[in-house]
Design a protein around this motif. Structure first.
Motif, PDB file in Angstrom:
ATOM      1  N   ALA A 166     -11.721 -25.684 -27.293  1.00 49.14           N
ATOM      2  CA  ALA A 166     -11.306 -26.730 -28.231  1.00 49.14           C
ATOM      3  C   ALA A 166     -11.925 -28.013 -27.703  1.00 49.14           C
ATOM      4  CB  ALA A 166      -9.790 -26.833 -28.265  1.00 49.14           C
ATOM      5  N   VAL A 167     -12.771 -28.639 -28.511  1.00 53.01           N
ATOM      6  CA  VAL A 167     -13.500 -29.831 -28.066  1.00 53.01           C
ATOM      7  C   VAL A 167     -13.111 -31.012 -28.941  1.00 53.01           C
ATOM      8  CG1 VAL A 167     -15.771 -30.830 -27.621  1.00 53.01           C
ATOM      9  CG2 VAL A 167     -15.432 -28.359 -27.380  1.00 53.01           C
ATOM     10  N   SER A 168     -12.728 -32.095 -28.288  1.00 53.13           N
ATOM     11  CA  SER A 168     -12.469 -33.339 -29.012  1.00 53.13           C
ATOM     12  C   SER A 168     -13.207 -34.457 -28.289  1.00 53.13           C
ATOM     13  CB  SER A 168     -10.968 -33.631 -29.066  1.00 53.13           C
ATOM     14  OG  SER A 168     -10.446 -33.771 -27.760  1.00 53.13           O
ATOM     15  N   ARG A 169     -13.317 -35.605 -28.937  1.00 58.68           N
ATOM     16  CA  ARG A 169     -14.003 -36.725 -28.283  1.00 58.68           C
ATOM     17  C   ARG A 169     -13.102 -37.941 -28.293  1.00 58.68           C
ATOM     18  NH1 ARG A 169     -17.745 -33.375 -29.790  1.00 58.68           N
ATOM     19  NH2 ARG A 169     -19.398 -32.948 -28.289  1.00 58.68           N
ATOM     20  N   GLU A 170     -12.949 -38.509 -27.108  1.00 52.05           N
ATOM     21  CA  GLU A 170     -12.099 -39.687 -26.956  1.00 52.05           C
ATOM     22  C   GLU A 170     -12.884 -40.738 -26.182  1.00 52.05           C
ATOM     23  OE1 GLU A 170      -8.267 -38.657 -25.296  1.00 52.05           O
ATOM     24  OE2 GLU A 170      -8.269 -36.722 -26.330  1.00 52.05           O
ATOM     25  N   ALA A 216     -16.301 -36.196 -24.018  1.00 51.33           N
ATOM     26  CA  ALA A 216     -15.959 -34.876 -24.561  1.00 51.33           C
ATOM     27  C   ALA A 216     -14.793 -34.295 -23.764  1.00 51.33           C
ATOM     28  CB  ALA A 216     -17.166 -33.949 -24.471  1.00 51.33           C
ATOM     29  N   ASP A 245     -23.574 -33.761 -24.010  1.00 52.24           N
ATOM     30  CA  ASP A 245     -22.257 -34.153 -23.491  1.00 52.24           C
ATOM     31  C   ASP A 245     -22.279 -34.031 -21.970  1.00 52.24           C
ATOM     32  OD1 ASP A 245     -20.548 -34.895 -25.696  1.00 52.24           O
ATOM     33  OD2 ASP A 245     -20.665 -32.800 -26.349  1.00 52.24           O
ATOM     34  N   ARG A 255      -4.853 -35.764 -19.351  1.00 55.94           N
ATOM     35  CA  ARG A 255      -6.034 -36.019 -20.173  1.00 55.94           C
ATOM     36  C   ARG A 255      -6.364 -37.512 -20.245  1.00 55.94           C
ATOM     37  NH1 ARG A 255      -7.501 -33.426 -25.969  1.00 55.94           N
ATOM     38  NH2 ARG A 255      -6.986 -31.535 -24.832  1.00 55.94           N
TER      39      ARG A 255
END
Lengths: 113, 145
Positions: A5-9, A13, A42, A104
């Motif tokens: 599961a990849v998200s970007r904040e 990444a 990334d 996180r």
């Protein structure tokens, strides 16, 4: 099966295994999936292991491979260690190798700073 | 006198089947062990089974692996038997804490594997191995207080 599961904040990444157990049956594909992210650009990764219940030496080896692939062109911060996953990092002394933070948010802050 | 708690598992020698087997074994670990010791044993048992599948059978499958566990008053004993290729004696003897003695600052030289048997030896107080050329058995003991 989706392994990540990849998200970007904040441009970072954040990668989380989409499995509860990362062992030899999954490790090669996990390694390949994360390395593809690195190759796609990334190079600052937060690896969130909060959802992982078990990790064996194959899974840990995949994470070492990612760290080596990043080398000096990127950074990897690991967060969410607990239970048997944290034990494996400690037993193998890999807790002295990886940058490890509790959560996180701390991981993203460390990488974005 | 209390009868020792016993359990037996038959495990298909495929990586896919190992996860379920390790979870079942985790449920058999003595409750009186501390959490860190239970984690170390779970990891070690996973490494034993993975080693058999990947090296003993070279991923090609074969006869099931037989695992027995007995919780005695003073020790938790696990016997893992398989009919794959035996672990070379020299490899077993060489495995130890040296596997973790890498230079943590030298990322390029970090090991990506080779921890399995060292983790087994670190988790259990006794690790014996015998093979008659057909069947290999690893005998593992964890002392209990």
């Amino acid at each position: 099966m989706e392994l990540l599961a990849v998200s970007r904040e904040r441009g970072i990444a954040v990668v989380a295994p989409a499995v509860k157990r990362l062992d030899a049956s999954i490790a090669p594909a996990f390694r390949q999936a994360v390395l593809q992210l690195v190759e796609a650009g990334d190079t600052r990764l937060a690896l969130d292991l909060a959802g992982l219940e078990f990790l064996d030496s194959s899974g840990l080896g995949a994470m070492v491979a990612v760290l080596k692939a990043l080398g000096s062109r990127g950074a990897l911060v690991v967060c969410g260690l607990h239970g048997a996953v944290q034990s494996l990092f400690q037993l193998t002394r890999m807790d002295k190798v990886f940058v490890i933070v509790p959560g996180r948010d701390e991981a993203v802050t460390r990488l974005a700073g | 006198m209390n009868t020792p708690a016993r359990a037996h598992l038959t495990v298909l020698p495929t990586l896919h089947d190992l996860g379920r087997a390790v979870q079942a074994l985790q449920g058999l670990l003595p409750a009186r062990l501390g959490e860190a010791e239970r984690h170390a044993l779970e990891i070690a048992l996973c490494e034993v089974l993975t080693n058999i599948v990947q090296h003993g059978f070279a991923g090609t499958g074969g006869a099931p692996i037989e695992v027995s566990c007995v919780e005695h008053p003073h020790a938790f004993v696990v016997e893992v038997c398989d009919s794959g290729r035996a672990i070379p004696r020299a490899r077993l003897e060489a495995a130890g804490a040296d596997a973790f003695a890498f230079d943590a600052g030298n990322i390029a030289a970090l090991p990506e594997g080779g921890f399995g048997l060292a983790l087994v030896k670190a988790a259990f107080d006794v690790v014996d191995y015998r093979s008659d050329g057909r069947v290999n058995c690893m005998h593992l003991e964890k002392r209990l207080a």
